[in-house]
Design a protein around this motif. Structure first.
Motif, PDB file in Angstrom:
ATOM      1  N   TRP A  10      -1.536   6.526  -4.708  1.00  0.00           N
ATOM      2  CA  TRP A  10      -0.650   6.119  -3.539  1.00  0.00           C
ATOM      3  C   TRP A  10      -1.687   5.818  -2.471  1.00  0.00           C
ATOM      4  O   TRP A  10      -0.600   4.714  -1.728  1.00  0.00           O
ATOM      5  CB  TRP A  10       0.371   6.878  -3.407  1.00  0.00           C
ATOM      6  N   GLN A  11      -2.482   6.052  -1.348  1.00  0.00           N
ATOM      7  CA  GLN A  11      -2.858   5.644  -0.958  1.00  0.00           C
ATOM      8  C   GLN A  11      -3.756   4.256  -0.664  1.00  0.00           C
ATOM      9  O   GLN A  11      -3.045   3.506   0.474  1.00  0.00           O
ATOM     10  CB  GLN A  11      -3.846   6.474  -0.200  1.00  0.00           C
ATOM     11  N   PHE A  14      -0.286   1.842  -0.266  1.00  0.00           N
ATOM     12  CA  PHE A  14       0.599   2.193   1.303  1.00  0.00           C
ATOM     13  C   PHE A  14      -1.019   1.155   1.802  1.00  0.00           C
ATOM     14  O   PHE A  14      -0.071  -0.173   2.618  1.00  0.00           O
ATOM     15  CB  PHE A  14       0.215   3.280   1.015  1.00  0.00           C
ATOM     16  N   GLN A  18       1.228  -2.287   3.718  1.00  0.00           N
ATOM     17  CA  GLN A  18       1.266  -2.292   5.089  1.00  0.00           C
ATOM     18  C   GLN A  18       0.671  -3.470   5.636  1.00  0.00           C
ATOM     19  O   GLN A  18       0.244  -4.227   6.641  1.00  0.00           O
ATOM     20  CB  GLN A  18       1.030  -1.016   5.664  1.00  0.00           C
ATOM     21  N   ALA A 142      -4.547   5.898   6.267  1.00  0.00           N
ATOM     22  CA  ALA A 142      -4.407   5.802   4.762  1.00  0.00           C
ATOM     23  C   ALA A 142      -2.705   6.946   5.109  1.00  0.00           C
ATOM     24  O   ALA A 142      -1.345   6.830   4.215  1.00  0.00           O
ATOM     25  CB  ALA A 142      -5.101   5.985   3.669  1.00  0.00           C
ATOM     26  N   ARG A 143      -3.399   7.959   4.634  1.00  0.00           N
ATOM     27  CA  ARG A 143      -1.792   9.030   5.126  1.00  0.00           C
ATOM     28  C   ARG A 143      -0.976   8.352   6.017  1.00  0.00           C
ATOM     29  O   ARG A 143       0.213   8.345   6.386  1.00  0.00           O
ATOM     30  CB  ARG A 143      -2.394  10.076   6.177  1.00  0.00           C
ATOM     31  N   GLY A 146       0.813   5.928   5.021  1.00  0.00           N
ATOM     32  CA  GLY A 146       2.179   6.487   3.491  1.00  0.00           C
ATOM     33  C   GLY A 146       2.984   6.872   4.704  1.00  0.00           C
ATOM     34  O   GLY A 146       4.514   7.015   4.191  1.00  0.00           O
ATOM     35  N   SER A 149       5.244   4.213   5.696  1.00  0.00           N
ATOM     36  CA  SER A 149       5.762   3.427   4.940  1.00  0.00           C
ATOM     37  C   SER A 149       7.444   4.008   4.676  1.00  0.00           C
ATOM     38  O   SER A 149       7.909   2.736   3.411  1.00  0.00           O
ATOM     39  CB  SER A 149       5.910   3.581   3.539  1.00  0.00           C
ATOM     40  N   THR A 217      -2.911  -0.193  -9.846  1.00  0.00           N
ATOM     41  CA  THR A 217      -2.430  -0.024  -8.341  1.00  0.00           C
ATOM     42  C   THR A 217      -1.965  -0.860  -7.458  1.00  0.00           C
ATOM     43  O   THR A 217      -0.569  -1.358  -6.636  1.00  0.00           O
ATOM     44  CB  THR A 217      -2.583   0.638  -7.310  1.00  0.00           C
TER      45      THR A 217
END
Length: 364
Positions: A10-11, A14, A18, A142-143, A146, A149, A217
């Motif tokens: 997921w990271q 995103f 982004q 990355a967080r 996320g 987003s 991914t």
């Protein structure tokens, strides 16, 4: 860089979307009027297919060197001197692209929000914010990506208000009226508008799930960006007529301007304010990748990020803010992107097969 396996799927998803979703989408419907016109959304879909082929090529390259970042792969395959030269060219690409995004960002903000504020003030505030985040660990970045987003959902929600305006489906009909040649020509402009997928060159060693799961991914990230871009292009084509799109520089912003409500006015300004965040995210990741593309730099990465920010700001102040200079600068970024993003990874993959080299040959 960070420890191996520190980034979830997921990271990575995103981080990729982004970086890709930036200022290019805002102007893309206007640019496509010079080529595919009402079939511009078809050009976006064709560009998405081409992009998926390049993602496959990059994935094949990274899979052969699962524990090496991109700057290490170049020196391993091409030797220390040529590999370092390629890394410097890649570094220049990141810096030039970051300054170009900053230039476009300040132009949009000055035109729509802060009309009387000097360019350098807007640019400096943006760079200070981006530098603070780029100094951090890739997991922190990355967080943050996320979390922000969720703004895409807000942007989509705001765009739905455009259906309160007169929209004409005939603007995109009949399908294929521009011809296959013009649709393909338009796809070239679309590829440049959604650049940013090159971020995966430095993420593979950090991925918790490699191999086909990593490919899945980045494929879904490509599907998301292609779908989002197609949606906004179709929306602008239906809202504006072809002559109007030729004269509106940022159609994705202007399609909300005619809407007025009793409690909320100028939805286009709210739309721009939210879109600032993806623009900032692009600059952040380019500053970070620039610090990782110079493998010979032995100092702290935070110092290199600070140096990158200073260099980007200097480039930003040097380039003139008139449309002609910006167009010329855009051409430089375009030609450099063809070399760094498309040509060099293909060349490296070819060399890895010809030289029969894999990452396992490197002592860790």
């Amino acid at each position: 860089m960070s420890q191996t396996g520190s980034l979830t799927s997921w990271q990575i998803f995103f981080l990729m979307i982004q970086t890709q979703v930036g200022f290019g989408i805002l102007r893309l419907p206007n640019i496509l009027q010079n080529t595919s016109k009402g079939d511009g959304w078809l050009s976006v879909l064709v560009a998405g297919v081409f992009l998926q082929l390049f993602l496959l090529i990059i994935w094949l390259l990274l899979r052969r060197f699962p524990d090496l970042i991109y700057s290490e792969i170049t020196t391993f395959l091409l030797g220390k001197h040529i590999g370092t030269l390629v890394n410097i060219i890649t570094y220049v690409y990141f810096m030039v692209t970051a300054s170009f995004v900053l230039l476009q960002f300040t132009s949009i903000i000055k035109e729509h929000l802060l009309v009387t504020t000097p360019y350098w003030v807007i640019g400096m505030l943006m760079m200070l914010t981006c530098t603070y985040l780029a100094i951090g660990d890739i997991r922190i970045i990355a967080r943050f990506f996320g979390i922000i987003s969720i703004l895409f959902l807000i942007l989509m929600g705001l765009s739905f208000f455009s259906f309160l305006l007169p929209v004409d489906l005939h603007h995109i009909l009949p399908l294929g009226k521009s011809g296959v040649k013009d649709v393909i020509r338009g796809s070239k402009d679309c590829l440049l508008a959604i650049l940013g997928f090159e971020v995966i060159l430095f993420l593979y060693p950090l991925a918790s799930k490699k191999g086909t799961k990593f490919l899945r991914t980045i494929t879904w990230a490509n599907v998301f960006v292609t779908g989002l871009t197609t949606y906004f292009v179709i929306l602008c084509i239906m809202v504006f007529s072809e002559p109007s799109l030729r004269h509106i520089k940022y159609p994705v912003i202007y399609f909300l301007r005619p809407l007025h409500f009793q409690m909320v006015d100028r939805l286009d300004l709210l739309f721009v304010s939210i879109w600032i965040v993806p623009l900032a995210a692009s600059i952040v990741i380019y500053l970070y990748l620039g610090s990782k593309s110079l493998s010979f730099f032995k100092g702290k990465s935070s110092k290199l990020v600070l140096m990158n920010s200073t260099l980007v700001f200097i480039l930003f102040t040097i380039v003139k803010k008139d449309p002609e200079s910006q167009q010329l600068y855009s051409s430089y970024v375009e030609y450099l992107s063809y070399t760094v993003v498309f040509a060099i990874p293909c060349m490296l993959l070819l060399f890895s097969y010809l030289l029969k080299k894999r990452g396992k040959e490197v002592s860790q």
